[in-house]
Write a protein that holds these residues in place. Sequence first.
Motif, PDB file in Angstrom:
ATOM      1  N   ASP B 215       0.836  -1.204   0.000  1.00 31.68           N
ATOM      2  CA  ASP B 215       0.000   0.000   0.000  1.00 31.68           C
ATOM      3  C   ASP B 215       0.871   1.254   0.000  1.00 31.68           C
ATOM      4  OD1 ASP B 215      -1.788   2.043   0.512  1.00 31.68           O
ATOM      5  OD2 ASP B 215      -2.903   0.916   2.012  1.00 31.68           O
ATOM      6  N   MET B 216       0.870   1.974  -1.117  1.00 30.53           N
ATOM      7  CA  MET B 216       1.733   3.137  -1.210  1.00 30.53           C
ATOM      8  C   MET B 216       1.305   4.237  -0.257  1.00 30.53           C
ATOM      9  SD  MET B 216       3.930   2.238  -3.402  1.00 30.53           S
ATOM     10  CE  MET B 216       4.816   3.673  -3.942  1.00 30.53           C
ATOM     11  N   GLY B 217       0.029   4.275   0.055  1.00 34.01           N
ATOM     12  CA  GLY B 217      -0.435   5.312   0.965  1.00 34.01           C
ATOM     13  C   GLY B 217       0.144   5.145   2.352  1.00 34.01           C
ATOM     14  N   LEU B 256       2.449   3.868  -9.248  1.00 37.35           N
ATOM     15  CA  LEU B 256       1.831   5.025  -8.613  1.00 37.35           C
ATOM     16  C   LEU B 256       0.707   5.590  -9.458  1.00 37.35           C
ATOM     17  CD1 LEU B 256       4.938   6.643  -7.001  1.00 37.35           C
ATOM     18  CD2 LEU B 256       2.924   5.765  -5.871  1.00 37.35           C
ATOM     19  N   GLY B 257       0.828   5.429 -10.782  1.00 35.53           N
ATOM     20  CA  GLY B 257      -0.235   5.935 -11.631  1.00 35.53           C
ATOM     21  C   GLY B 257      -1.455   5.040 -11.631  1.00 35.53           C
ATOM     22  N   SER B 258      -1.301   3.798 -11.189  1.00 39.13           N
ATOM     23  CA  SER B 258      -2.421   2.880 -11.295  1.00 39.13           C
ATOM     24  C   SER B 258      -3.321   2.907 -10.076  1.00 39.13           C
ATOM     25  CB  SER B 258      -1.901   1.455 -11.495  1.00 39.13           C
ATOM     26  OG  SER B 258      -1.348   0.981 -10.292  1.00 39.13           O
ATOM     27  N   ILE B 259      -2.907   3.613  -9.059  1.00 39.49           N
ATOM     28  CA  ILE B 259      -3.715   3.646  -7.844  1.00 39.49           C
ATOM     29  C   ILE B 259      -4.783   4.717  -7.976  1.00 39.49           C
ATOM     30  CG2 ILE B 259      -3.647   4.028  -5.366  1.00 39.49           C
ATOM     31  CD1 ILE B 259      -0.730   3.288  -5.456  1.00 39.49           C
ATOM     32  N   PRO B 260      -6.049   4.348  -7.829  1.00 42.02           N
ATOM     33  CA  PRO B 260      -7.073   5.387  -7.905  1.00 42.02           C
ATOM     34  C   PRO B 260      -6.987   6.272  -6.670  1.00 42.02           C
ATOM     35  CG  PRO B 260      -8.077   3.267  -7.402  1.00 42.02           C
ATOM     36  CD  PRO B 260      -6.623   3.014  -7.584  1.00 42.02           C
TER      37      PRO B 260
END
Lengths: 315, 728
Positions: B215-217, B256-260
Amino acid sequence: MTDPTTRGVIEGIIPGDSPLGSPGAPEGGEVQVVSSGWRLALREFSENRLALISLLILVLFILFSFIGPLVYHSNQSVTNPLITDLAPGSGHPLGTDQNGFDELGRMMLGGQSALEIGFLAAAIATVIGTLYGALAGLVGGLLDGIMMRFVDILLSIPFLIAVLIIATKYSGTVITLSLVLGVFSWLVPARLVRGEVLTLRVRDFVLAARVMGAGQSRLVFRHLIPNALSVVIVNVTFQVADAILALAYLGFLGFGLQYPATSWGDMLGNAQNNVASGYWWLVYPVGACLVLVVLASNVIGDALRDSLDVRLRRR
Amino acid sequence: MPGNALEVSDLSTHIQLSRSVVQAVGNVDLSIATGETVGLVGESGSGKSIFSLSVLGLLPPGGKVVGGSIKVEGRELVALSERDLRRVRGNDVAMIFQDSQSSLNPTKSVGEQVAEPFRLHRGASKKEALDRALEVLELVGLPRPQERLGDFPHQLSGGLRQRVMIAIALTCEPRVLLADEPTTALDVTIQAQILSVLDELKERLGMATLLVTHDMGVVAGRTERINVMYAGRLVETAPTDELFREMRHPYTQALLGSIPKLDSDPTKALVTIPGLPPDLADPPFGCRFAARCPYATQQCREHEPPLTGEDPRHLFACWHPVDGPITKRPEIPGLAKAAAATPTDGSRTGGGGNGSVEHLLSVQDVIREYPVTAGALLQRKVASVKAVSGVTLHLDPGETFGLVGESGCGKTTLGKLIVGIEKPDGGKIALDGKEVFKLRGRELRRGRRDLQMMFQDPYASLDPRMRVSAILREPLIVQGVGTAKDQRQRIGKMLGEVGLPINALERYPHEFSGGQRQRIGLARALMLEPKVIVADEPVSALDVSIRSQVLNLMKRLQAEYQLASVVISHDLAVVKYLADRIGVMYLGKLVEIGSGEDIYRRSAHPYTDALIKTIPVPDPAAEKAKTEVGIRGELPSPINPPSGCRFRTRCPRAQALCAEEEPPLRSFGVNHRAACHFPLQTPAEDGATPVSSTVPVADRSGSSASDAPSGQAGPSVSDSPSDSPSAA
């Protein structure tokens, strides 16, 4: 800032345009070919040395019992009081029994009945048990409760006594004995299958079938039973072993097949007296056959369970 | 480098399977200084979990560290004997696992388990160890620890169990803490609590922490450095800010671009990474990401790039690095077409001139309660789990409704009620005005055609005994649609629509990956061309890089087929991306309902507000700016929900009124309603609106334009909701 060529990115979202087989790989990615489930199970099974040996033993006994008499002719119908109870020697590799019949030939005949009854009883028990258990598991509620209490009641009746009583009423032929054994052995598969079905019926794929309008029979026959099959198959091998043993008990107690048909159990029954007299060839070879076949069935059952479970768990 | 708490160089781990060797981790360098928190990010199969297990020597059977060195405070761990390694585990290096339910011993009390490391490593007596356990449990913020010492793990909730796991790890004051997906299994609000506990502990104890997650967040706000792993290799490592702002590796960029995100434009497609991660039993030559990389050249496929970079703190392994995030996202094909086709004159409301609005799907005051029985022989009902308590919503053709909430809020149950898997105990559910599930027999079967479901678990939703062709054909066979030839054609077409190759028809489900199985599930749901689809957590069980593929697919199919769908998820960002209108549920009640923008920018209910504030966003600046802890406390039991407003026990604005009276749904704008006595926005002028009044149909083209203020709406929508809309 360099922006990526949108091509690489967009290819990910227009699969519908490319007819299957076009240069761009389907967006979902290629499907890696894994050998089908059964082949995997077979491979697991074949890696189990003991299981293979047991399978070989079983096959050998089947050949022995059914093909043997074609190769090794012996008199099995006419008694010959002159050559009763002969020790192993020329002409009779395993001696003769109290009726003058060749012992080896007798064992083949006995094997035929034992195996036939074993498999037939197991088949009957499994079919009845599977259907009963699947129905109970699917239906649930009060009916399930009643069905399972019925099974509990039957289970509390001592198996052998019940079988004995019934066996005395009917003539001892292969069919009747198979039926008798089968009708009292379906209880365990019923419970097993019901347990599996209870687990399976809340799985998403069963729910999906319900959502698309599938009826009960489709659910049972197309989804529940095939997935409970592995449990059933393992159980069948144990059922075979149990049936053969039960037959041995019956024969031993004298309620087995009617003379001149015989089974290993019958032979052992007659042989009680022979232990004291020292006629070992009438006791130990038959006993060994029984033990080997039952053991082999159990080992195969274990190995099957291992190989099938692993496959089911494998993602 | 001297002074590093953990120094791993060139670590390689292999796992020996029966027929092959999986090269799980290959030549990875990683170091953590004392007091630093480092993130290790990657999807499943990237080797990040195996990496952390390698540090402690806790590899699965067949696993072996085949190269490299692991030094904890200068002490080499790789060649250590099992006995010496045992002295390190739990003592100098401790680990927290993902699933607290299976990581805690169910037969030992909490106190015993927390005390155990202390007894083992410090040789303390039982009493001393229990004292220490109490200390540590207080440290991790377990409420009333003295009472909890004797409790067993199953008596605690997920969040509390995770705190216990952290306590076990901290008992002996380790130098290094390895946290393997510590919050993945938790709800958003509990996740926030646990992460703040970890933050506090970092401040107080100065441990070096490795935070392993997908989870990047979660890593955005809590780490100083981030390492990105792909297919067993380290592909990029950089300070957190730099990674998000100026990533160099294409994988990081695409990830990172694929995470809504909550503030991203739902009309643009998500960046996707096509294909699947490589099979590590047979890794490809050259760069392992080349097969999926849009910039790959021949060089990439032949030679593996080394980790380089001008700045020694920011390293990446790529021959053609990029410069920062993707700025331009492509349009979704079909969306423009769909917007054009949307009628703006209210003719979609059906039932033409009589002024009453007939929705495609109408759920009214639905109640579902599960009985809790006690007693051995005669099961008497002693209580009931109030899963859904009076929910009303509606759905129109072509519209997507998103249902959001944490676990236990009843959203899955509501989904099952809509599809007919469960029967409501009260209220009614009507499709096109007809109550489908009151029908019987053939009519019921015919009615089921129009309501289909896409399930959450890709591994359980397909019958493992059926080939894909049979799976896709089954709906057609059951409903008696088309001839055999017809059916074959439709299956082939549908397979292409969801992006799977034609040879997939002959395969069994176990030969597919999770993402591919979800596609099959979606295809199956669409075979009957239903009017309404319910998607229950469609992407939650999938890897991050695969999620965007499936989300884009759903979005495209929505646009092309004008599907009406209900999307259920605990992830607000996913729901906001897919849905036109969102409903937020809490403990069986719908607390707020509105468009994506309404919910995100003008949320009226404190719960919605807290949810938005607590969701970790992959933006370090935003994460650091978050000051609130989020929602305190635990979810109340649905068997005995709080009186009045069910959220009042955790609400910062709760007052006496909230316990006495249940708040009605009030209007806060066009189609924006919330149930709160003390909301965060001012309600629309005409005060409380009864829930089942005629509500105007939302104009889709109006709501999909970002930031359209509520007053400026299409002609079919009026400002005051109590007026009946003018019929076409």
